[in-house]
Design an enzyme around this catalytic site. Sequence first.
Site, PDB file in Angstrom:
ATOM      1  N   LYS A  13       0.833  -1.210   0.000  1.00 39.48           N
ATOM      2  CA  LYS A  13       0.000   0.000   0.000  1.00 39.48           C
ATOM      3  C   LYS A  13       0.871   1.265   0.000  1.00 39.48           C
ATOM      4  CE  LYS A  13      -2.101  -1.065   3.874  1.00 39.48           C
ATOM      5  NZ  LYS A  13      -1.387  -2.338   4.162  1.00 39.48           N
ATOM      6  N   ARG A  88      -9.606   1.133   8.413  1.00 41.83           N
ATOM      7  CA  ARG A  88      -9.221  -0.239   8.748  1.00 41.83           C
ATOM      8  C   ARG A  88     -10.334  -0.986   9.468  1.00 41.83           C
ATOM      9  NH1 ARG A  88      -3.354   0.661   8.847  1.00 41.83           N
ATOM     10  NH2 ARG A  88      -2.276  -1.321   8.812  1.00 41.83           N
ATOM     11  N   ARG A 127      11.208  -5.846   5.182  1.00 43.69           N
ATOM     12  CA  ARG A 127      11.009  -4.404   4.924  1.00 43.69           C
ATOM     13  C   ARG A 127      12.036  -3.568   5.679  1.00 43.69           C
ATOM     14  NH1 ARG A 127       5.128  -1.977   5.408  1.00 43.69           N
ATOM     15  NH2 ARG A 127       5.111  -3.056   7.409  1.00 43.69           N
ATOM     16  N   ARG A 155      11.136  -1.324  11.192  1.00 48.80           N
ATOM     17  CA  ARG A 155      10.062  -0.947  12.110  1.00 48.80           C
ATOM     18  C   ARG A 155      10.017  -1.940  13.274  1.00 48.80           C
ATOM     19  NH1 ARG A 155       4.768  -0.015   8.427  1.00 48.80           N
ATOM     20  NH2 ARG A 155       3.863  -1.025  10.260  1.00 48.80           N
ATOM     21  N   ARG A 166      -1.053  -8.747  13.326  1.00 47.83           N
ATOM     22  CA  ARG A 166      -1.634  -7.711  12.457  1.00 47.83           C
ATOM     23  C   ARG A 166      -2.435  -8.346  11.325  1.00 47.83           C
ATOM     24  NH1 ARG A 166       3.874  -5.305  11.481  1.00 47.83           N
ATOM     25  NH2 ARG A 166       3.004  -4.148   9.741  1.00 47.83           N
TER      26      ARG A 166
END
Length: 210
Positions: A13, A88, A127, A155, A166
Amino acid sequence: MRVVMLGPPGAGKGTQAVQLAGRLGVPHISTGDMFRQATQDQSPLGQQVRSYLEQGLLVPDELVIQVVERRLNEPDCQKGFVLDGFPRTLAQAQALDRFLQQQGQPLDAVVLLEVPDELIVERITGRRLDPQTGQIYHLRYNPPPPEVASRLVQRSDDTEETCRRRLNKYHRETEPLVPYYQQQGVLRRVDGTLSPQEVTQRILEALGVK
Ligand code: ADP
Ligand code: ADP
């Protein structure tokens, strides 16, 4: 154009929202980025949201909605926006609809990036972010140039355990938005497993952007 990017964590996204916002000349609004920034600044908002982010839990609806509405009221959003990471939950989607209805400016499209669960953990754990530019990299799929490699950060919520939580939240709380937007006739499904460039192309086609 007013667009929402929908999809599981790690679907791409953020990567695609940057491209699309640049192409459309509208702001890219990422609630995740806004919350991470607030946490770094140690602002009151940051203190309220920190523990949710670290645990991979959703920030309460009222708080998220307040933050987003304030941002959407800023003048640069008049010509449109690309929302990334919001809404969300169904309550957030309904609040957004009410807000945009009041302005007589409904959503033009909701892009659903479809990526199967098996690919998500690898996407998330690989990531890396460049804190200076905000650029998103992946150790394997979008490797950083050597000169920036040493300053990249991971992160704190991009661990395998938090990622699974998540993903669970996504299926339970966010996936109901798919039929919700389908019913409104604004849902555009895009295969998120293709290369980033190919995904961008498909999104532009789905939105009818030449
Ligand atoms: P990802 O890019 O992996 O999908 P984000 O950067 O969008 O993750 O969000 C990171 C975290 O910020 C979420 O796990 C959640 O704690 C919080 N968050 C972001 N957007 C929302 C939202 N719309 N509602 C509730 N929590 C949110
Ligand atoms: P999201 O905002 O949905 O959480 P990101 O845009 O941050 O997703 O992408 C998650 C990770 O997957 C990043 O490391 C990114 O470089 C990588 N990635 C994004 N799009 C693709 C793609 N089409 N193919 C392979 N890896 C991708």
